[in-house]
Design a protein around this motif. Structure first.
Motif: not given
Length: 127
Positions: A19-27
């Protein structure tokens, strides 16, 4: 009536990660550790130490430094620098307290330096 069967810890972990990996993120730009979901962005109109900054509702994979009172553009705030847990790079700061009532909305939020982040859109190019 039997109690419902709870998922095993490995089932729960993979569901959360998926679920978390399917969302756009800032890394982190240095080590690519995920720092925040893009949905947590409040404003891009902030200034950090080294340039533009993003005000965020929340962030992950950060460790907090020592609290200090710091004079910023909008007055004196009690803040703590935050560091990436992956590479220990300073990412910005956490607002503990604002002395001016008009700045109280920042309390409990993160200022993340734009230059320290990489935006991961999670676009699916296979469609």
């Amino acid at each position: 009536m039997a109690a419902p069967k709870l998922p095993s810890s490995s089932d729960t972990r993979s569901r959360v990660i998926t679920t978390f990996l399917d969302h756009p993120t800032f890394s982190c730009a240095k080590c690519t550790a995920v720092i925040a979901l893009q949905d947590e962005l409040i404003s891009k109109a902030f200034s950090g130490r080294d340039g533009r900054g993003y005000l965020m509702h929340s962030a992950v994979n950060l460790k907090m430094g020592k609290q200090e009172e710091r004079p910023l553009l909008t007055g004196v705030h009690t803040v703590a620098d935050v560091y990436c847990m992956g590479c220990n790079d300073r990412m910005g700061w956490y607002y503990h307290r604002a002395s001016d009532n008009s700045q109280k909305y920042k309390e409990g939020k993160y200022l993340l330096e734009r230059e320290k982040l990489v935006k991961e859109n999670k676009w699916n190019l296979d469609d």
